[in-house]
Scaffold this active site. Sequence first.
Site, PDB file in Angstrom:
ATOM      1  N   SER A 395       0.919  -1.166  -0.017  1.00  0.00           N
ATOM      2  CA  SER A 395      -0.101   0.131  -0.049  1.00  0.00           C
ATOM      3  C   SER A 395       0.835   1.315   0.009  1.00  0.00           C
ATOM      4  O   SER A 395       1.624   1.574  -0.862  1.00  0.00           O
ATOM      5  CB  SER A 395      -0.786  -0.035   1.178  1.00  0.00           C
ATOM      6  OG  SER A 395      -2.066   0.814   0.880  1.00  0.00           O
ATOM      7  N   LYS A 421      -0.815  -3.823  -3.530  1.00  0.00           N
ATOM      8  CA  LYS A 421      -2.053  -3.469  -3.401  1.00  0.00           C
ATOM      9  C   LYS A 421      -2.004  -2.004  -3.916  1.00  0.00           C
ATOM     10  O   LYS A 421      -1.156  -1.084  -3.374  1.00  0.00           O
ATOM     11  CB  LYS A 421      -2.374  -3.412  -1.830  1.00  0.00           C
ATOM     12  CG  LYS A 421      -3.875  -2.997  -1.683  1.00  0.00           C
ATOM     13  CD  LYS A 421      -4.154  -2.886   0.054  1.00  0.00           C
ATOM     14  CE  LYS A 421      -5.621  -2.412   0.046  1.00  0.00           C
ATOM     15  NZ  LYS A 421      -6.005  -1.111  -0.529  1.00  0.00           N
TER      16      LYS A 421
END
Length: 479
Positions: A395, A421
């Site tokens: 992320s 992600k």
Amino acid sequence: MIMLSKATLRCASIILAVTLLVGCSFNVASFVLPPPAATNNHILNTSCDDDRLSLQQRINTLITAAVLFTATLTSPFTVHVSANNHQHAISIEKSQAYALNENQLFISDVWFKVTTQFFDPSFNGLGEAGWRAKEKEAFAAVEDTGPDDDAVVAEAIKTMLSALGDPYTRFLPKEKYEVLTAYATGGSASNGGIGVQLLEDPRSKNVVVMTTTSDGPAALAGVHAGDQIIKIDGEYMEGSNAEVVAAKCKGEQGQKVDIVFRDGVTGKEYLKTLTRAKVKVANPVQSTLFTSAAGKRIGLLTVPSFSTNTVKEIIDGLRSLSNDGTIDAIAIDIRGNVGGYMPAGVEAANLFLPARAHIIAEVDKSGAIKGYDADGIGAETSIPLYLLVDGRTASAAEIFAAALQDNQRGIVVGSSKTFGKGRIQNVQALENGSGLAITRARYITPKGRDLHGVGIIPNKEPSQCNSSDSAKTCLGDIV
């Protein structure tokens, strides 16, 4: 046959009325109820010739025009118009929406929200027709349901959304949505936890333990990074996002919680009864110095997560390292960093990039791009930079690493690619108290890479660099 929208019909009814007033010949027949071949339909036949209208004909036709106009405002009808020579026919049919039950209308609302917000305009290759077909399948699944069939409705929605191939776009039943909102807003009174950081795996669609606090209940019970959470107190966590699972793990200190894990290596499930405790929040950024095997002085910053304080902590760490004398390179250890506050990843990259360098961009369903660029103010752009990553780097941490890698500002070092992600979600309330999470955009790196499900491939793979190894060991044969 032409299908007219309600707005078009309103205009047509007004024009018809005005035309009739000035004397156009238009004979209006009465409604036929119902024609043999058109059940649930009303037919209005009109013909036009050159005769002048009588006063009564004008009045009747004006009334008809007014009824048509009013019906478009208040009634669920679809209007069809056909013409043959001087004969005209208007067919007014009940729309499909008029026959939907409450659960079908609820599904229609969910479908519409996803249709207007979902980041992929192809709907995972289904196309608009295929995605519409999924709505119809969901309608069929709840056709005979009533107000007490929430479980059936939820399953129909989950099946519909699963066709999108995106584990982050999902339906949240009322109880899970309430847990999520309480967790996000700090409304929960819980002050205990089990000492884990969690993330959703887009491949397995399960919530995975990314890191454990060394002295927390989970670590002490033998839970390891990479293990999946399957059940909490007998409730399956399938379809739940990381925030919901994290909230379920929290509670009052001293309370016990039964959690079924799946071992990330063997795949075997095991049950642990953990006692919630006060768990120390992730350590702030730490700075230290070490000397490499080649005799170089390396300044090390360990960044365990990204929060609103991370950028300030990195700046403080850089100042601390500079006060300790000249350093030959900076190493930033983001192994096990599952992300966190996305803007912090962008702002951290800004500390090391020149002005106007691209950091990251968001792309929505229309293809509109919102870019984030460096301002170059006070940036450290000259000293060599190394980034340590692993399969749990995700992320916001991936945003940070990819920005430096794509701009050739930093060398990414690791024994495996990062987690992968690269999606942004909106979570919104539905009318019955449940919720809906929709992936509204995707990230792309400065070089246009979509990292989702792919991750970042390191520039250099060290001979030894496990999660338990020191940064010095990982960089031993590289710096």
